[in-house]
Design a protein around this motif. Structure first.
Motif, PDB file in Angstrom:
ATOM      1  N   THR A   1       0.847  -1.194   0.000  1.00  0.00           N
ATOM      2  CA  THR A   1       0.000   0.000   0.000  1.00  0.00           C
ATOM      3  C   THR A   1       0.883   1.244   0.000  1.00  0.00           C
ATOM      4  O   THR A   1       2.078   1.183   0.300  1.00  0.00           O
ATOM      5  CB  THR A   1      -0.886   0.079   1.258  1.00  0.00           C
ATOM      6  OG1 THR A   1      -0.044   0.330   2.389  1.00  0.00           O
ATOM      7  CG2 THR A   1      -1.649  -1.222   1.487  1.00  0.00           C
ATOM      8  N   ARG A   2       0.275   2.353  -0.297  1.00  0.00           N
ATOM      9  CA  ARG A   2       0.982   3.632  -0.262  1.00  0.00           C
ATOM     10  C   ARG A   2       1.595   3.863   1.122  1.00  0.00           C
ATOM     11  O   ARG A   2       2.712   4.354   1.250  1.00  0.00           O
ATOM     12  CB  ARG A   2       0.014   4.760  -0.604  1.00  0.00           C
ATOM     13  CG  ARG A   2       0.629   6.159  -0.504  1.00  0.00           C
ATOM     14  CD  ARG A   2      -0.418   7.236  -0.743  1.00  0.00           C
ATOM     15  NE  ARG A   2      -0.938   7.161  -2.095  1.00  0.00           N
ATOM     16  CZ  ARG A   2      -0.375   7.736  -3.134  1.00  0.00           C
ATOM     17  NH1 ARG A   2       0.735   8.446  -2.986  1.00  0.00           N
ATOM     18  NH2 ARG A   2      -0.893   7.610  -4.333  1.00  0.00           N
ATOM     19  N   GLU A   3       0.855   3.492   2.139  1.00  0.00           N
ATOM     20  CA  GLU A   3       1.332   3.736   3.500  1.00  0.00           C
ATOM     21  C   GLU A   3       2.590   2.928   3.816  1.00  0.00           C
ATOM     22  O   GLU A   3       3.439   3.396   4.568  1.00  0.00           O
ATOM     23  CB  GLU A   3       0.225   3.407   4.504  1.00  0.00           C
ATOM     24  CG  GLU A   3      -0.963   4.344   4.400  1.00  0.00           C
ATOM     25  CD  GLU A   3      -1.574   4.610   5.761  1.00  0.00           C
ATOM     26  OE1 GLU A   3      -1.717   3.655   6.541  1.00  0.00           O
ATOM     27  OE2 GLU A   3      -1.880   5.774   6.052  1.00  0.00           O
ATOM     28  N   ASP A   4       2.694   1.739   3.258  1.00  0.00           N
ATOM     29  CA  ASP A   4       3.918   0.963   3.475  1.00  0.00           C
ATOM     30  C   ASP A   4       5.120   1.702   2.899  1.00  0.00           C
ATOM     31  O   ASP A   4       6.201   1.700   3.472  1.00  0.00           O
ATOM     32  CB  ASP A   4       3.786  -0.421   2.829  1.00  0.00           C
ATOM     33  CG  ASP A   4       2.871  -1.336   3.632  1.00  0.00           C
ATOM     34  OD1 ASP A   4       3.206  -1.627   4.794  1.00  0.00           O
ATOM     35  OD2 ASP A   4       1.829  -1.754   3.109  1.00  0.00           O
ATOM     36  N   LEU A   5       4.896   2.329   1.780  1.00  0.00           N
ATOM     37  CA  LEU A   5       5.971   3.094   1.156  1.00  0.00           C
ATOM     38  C   LEU A   5       6.303   4.333   1.984  1.00  0.00           C
ATOM     39  O   LEU A   5       7.473   4.653   2.223  1.00  0.00           O
ATOM     40  CB  LEU A   5       5.555   3.476  -0.267  1.00  0.00           C
ATOM     41  CG  LEU A   5       6.550   4.244  -1.133  1.00  0.00           C
ATOM     42  CD1 LEU A   5       7.920   3.573  -1.155  1.00  0.00           C
ATOM     43  CD2 LEU A   5       6.007   4.378  -2.553  1.00  0.00           C
ATOM     44  N   ILE A   6       5.276   5.005   2.438  1.00  0.00           N
ATOM     45  CA  ILE A   6       5.487   6.171   3.294  1.00  0.00           C
ATOM     46  C   ILE A   6       6.290   5.770   4.530  1.00  0.00           C
ATOM     47  O   ILE A   6       7.224   6.464   4.943  1.00  0.00           O
ATOM     48  CB  ILE A   6       4.134   6.790   3.708  1.00  0.00           C
ATOM     49  CG1 ILE A   6       3.467   7.435   2.485  1.00  0.00           C
ATOM     50  CG2 ILE A   6       4.317   7.822   4.816  1.00  0.00           C
ATOM     51  CD1 ILE A   6       2.079   7.979   2.761  1.00  0.00           C
ATOM     52  N   ASP A   7       5.920   4.646   5.090  1.00  0.00           N
ATOM     53  CA  ASP A   7       6.617   4.157   6.278  1.00  0.00           C
ATOM     54  C   ASP A   7       8.126   4.061   6.033  1.00  0.00           C
ATOM     55  O   ASP A   7       8.933   4.478   6.857  1.00  0.00           O
ATOM     56  CB  ASP A   7       6.060   2.792   6.667  1.00  0.00           C
ATOM     57  CG  ASP A   7       6.639   2.281   7.972  1.00  0.00           C
ATOM     58  OD1 ASP A   7       6.369   2.892   9.013  1.00  0.00           O
ATOM     59  OD2 ASP A   7       7.400   1.295   7.940  1.00  0.00           O
ATOM     60  N   ALA A   8       8.474   3.527   4.876  1.00  0.00           N
ATOM     61  CA  ALA A   8       9.894   3.368   4.558  1.00  0.00           C
ATOM     62  C   ALA A   8      10.573   4.721   4.362  1.00  0.00           C
ATOM     63  O   ALA A   8      11.696   4.947   4.831  1.00  0.00           O
ATOM     64  CB  ALA A   8      10.053   2.507   3.307  1.00  0.00           C
ATOM     65  N   VAL A   9       9.878   5.636   3.693  1.00  0.00           N
ATOM     66  CA  VAL A   9      10.461   6.947   3.404  1.00  0.00           C
ATOM     67  C   VAL A   9      10.702   7.738   4.685  1.00  0.00           C
ATOM     68  O   VAL A   9      11.684   8.458   4.838  1.00  0.00           O
ATOM     69  CB  VAL A   9       9.547   7.751   2.450  1.00  0.00           C
ATOM     70  CG1 VAL A   9       9.972   9.202   2.377  1.00  0.00           C
ATOM     71  CG2 VAL A   9       9.562   7.125   1.063  1.00  0.00           C
ATOM     72  N   VAL A  10       9.789   7.551   5.615  1.00  0.00           N
ATOM     73  CA  VAL A  10       9.735   8.389   6.802  1.00  0.00           C
ATOM     74  C   VAL A  10      10.659   7.890   7.913  1.00  0.00           C
ATOM     75  O   VAL A  10      10.915   8.592   8.897  1.00  0.00           O
ATOM     76  CB  VAL A  10       8.246   8.424   7.235  1.00  0.00           C
ATOM     77  CG1 VAL A  10       8.086   8.291   8.704  1.00  0.00           C
ATOM     78  CG2 VAL A  10       7.574   9.652   6.671  1.00  0.00           C
ATOM     79  N   LYS A  11      11.165   6.686   7.713  1.00  0.00           N
ATOM     80  CA  LYS A  11      11.987   6.056   8.738  1.00  0.00           C
ATOM     81  C   LYS A  11      13.087   6.980   9.244  1.00  0.00           C
ATOM     82  O   LYS A  11      13.314   7.102  10.447  1.00  0.00           O
ATOM     83  CB  LYS A  11      12.600   4.767   8.161  1.00  0.00           C
ATOM     84  CG  LYS A  11      13.083   3.784   9.191  1.00  0.00           C
ATOM     85  CD  LYS A  11      13.212   2.382   8.574  1.00  0.00           C
ATOM     86  CE  LYS A  11      11.838   1.729   8.384  1.00  0.00           C
ATOM     87  NZ  LYS A  11      11.894   0.417   7.717  1.00  0.00           N
TER      88      LYS A  11
END
Lengths: 183, 183
Positions: free
Chosen positions: A49-59
Motif C-alpha cells: 500500500t501507499r502507507e507501506d511506502l510512506i513508512d519506509a520513506v519516513v523512517k
DNA sequence: CAGTATACGGAGAGTTTCTCCATTTAGCAA
DNA sequence: TTGCTAAATGGAGAAACTCTCCGTATACTG
C-alpha cells in the motif's frame, strides 16, 4: 532478500522520497515506479500500500524527532518557549511533504496502520516532553500525549491543506500551549 | 432557467445530499448522477466542480449554525460551558458527512473557493460568539475568529479522519478553550 | 553450469473524473 | 396547433490513477 530485489527496494524508496517532495504524499505511485526505473508490479510487491511506502520513506525522520524531544526535555527555557519550539519542530517535521500531516493524523492511534510504529515514535517523543514539563509542575495534570499529538497534528493538517505560513502555525500553537499550561 | 433544468438541478442536489451522507463527501460524482437519473454531462454542467455541488448541498446548514451562534451569544452560562457547547455544535455541523471538515478547512480563508461564502458564514458566526465573550472580559484580547475556525476545524478534521468519538472531540476542544480564556 | 526459487515488468482491468457533441426538448411566436 | 430555435440532455470515451496477473528473466545454490 535477493540482491536485485534489495537494489530495487532502495531505488524505489529514493524515488519516492523525491516524488513526495515534489508532488506531495498523494503523488501517483506509477510515477514513483517510473522514476525508480521499475515496473508498477515491482513497486506493489515491495510495498503493498501507499502507507507501506510512506513508512519506509519516513523512517529516517524519526531520529530527528527524538533528538528534538531530547533537546526540549533538557532545556532550561520557560515552559512556553520550550513548547513553542518543540511543537513547531514537530509540525515542521510531519509537514515536510504536502499531504503528510493528514497521513499521520489518520494513522495516529490505529495499531493496524502501516505507519503506526512511526506514530508511536511521535507519541512517545511527545510524552517525554510533556511528562518532563508536568513533573516540573508547569502543565495541567490531565494532559495526555496522544490527545496533544492529535491536536497539534490537526494544526499541521489545517496548515498543510490551507497552505498557511509558519506565523499562522505558531499562533495557533500558541493557543494550544496556553491551554496546556497550569493555570 | 428552463423548467427541466431546474428539475434536474434539484434532483442532483437531493441525490448528492443522500450520497454524501452514505459515502462521504468524496463519493464518486457519477454515482450522484446515476442516483439523480441524470447523465454525468448534466451534473457537470450544473456543477463545474465537486465544491460547487457541496456548496449547494450545504446551503441549508448555515441557518442552523447561525441560530446556534445566537444561542451562544445570548447564553448566561459560564464562558467555558458556552464555548464547549458552541464548538461542539460547530464541529458536529461541519462533520455531518465524512470528508466534510477537510473541505471547509481547505476553503477557509480562500476567497476563490466555491464554498468560500459558507466559510464566511462560519467565521462570522464564530466572530459573533467570540466578540461577545471578549466584551464580557472572559477571553484573551488577541483571539481572532479565523484562527479559531482553523483550530476548531483542525479538531474536526482529525476526528473525522481518525474516526474519533464525541468524547475525544470534547476533550480536545477543552484544551483549545482553556487556551482562549483570559488567564 | 544447470536447476530452481525468486524477482521482474508491463499489459490490461477496474475506478473515477471530466468533455464533447449528436440528439432531444422546452418555451415561444405566428 | 404547429414549427422554430436556443437550451439542455446523456452517454460514449479519453485521461489519470490504482492494482493484479503471469510469462519471462535473473540471482543464487550445489
Amino acid at each position: 532478500m535477493r540482491a536485485d530485489a534489495q537494489r530495487n527496494y532502495d531505488k524505489i524508496v529514493a524515488a519516492a522520497a523525491e516524488v513526495f517532495t515534489e508532488r506531495g504524499m498523494d503523488a501517483p505511485l506509477d510515477e514513483i515506479a517510473t522514476r525508480a526505473e521499475v515496473g508498477p508490479g515491482t513497486l506493489y510487491r515491495h510495498f503493498a500500500t501507499r502507507e507501506d511506502l510512506i513508512d519506509a520513506v519516513v523512517k529516517s525522520w524519526m531520529a530527528q524527532i527524538d533528538s528534538a524531544a531530547t533537546e526540549a526535555v533538557e532545556s532550561d527555557l520557560p515552559t512556553r518557549e520550550v513548547l513553542q519550539k518543540w511543537f513547531n519542530t514537530y509540525v515542521a517535521r510531519i509537514s515536510r511533504n504536502r499531504g503528510g500531516p493528514s497521513k499521520f493524523a489518520t494513522a495516529m492511534g490505529k495499531p493496524d496502520s502501516p505507519i503506526y510504529s512511526k506514530c508511536e515514535v511521535l507519541r512517545l517523543a511527545n510524552d517525554r516532553v510533556l511528562t518532563r514539563l508536568r513533573d516540573k509542575g508547569a502543565l495541567r495534570a490531565d494532559v495526555d500525549a496522544l490527545e496533544v499529538c492529535r491536536l497539534v497534528g490537526g494544526v499541521a493538517v489545517v496548515a498543510d491543506q490551507a497552505e498557511l505560513g509558519p506565523d499562522d502555525v505558531s499562533s495557533m500553537l500558541g493557543i494550544v500551549i496556553e491551554g496546556l499550561l497550569r493555570e
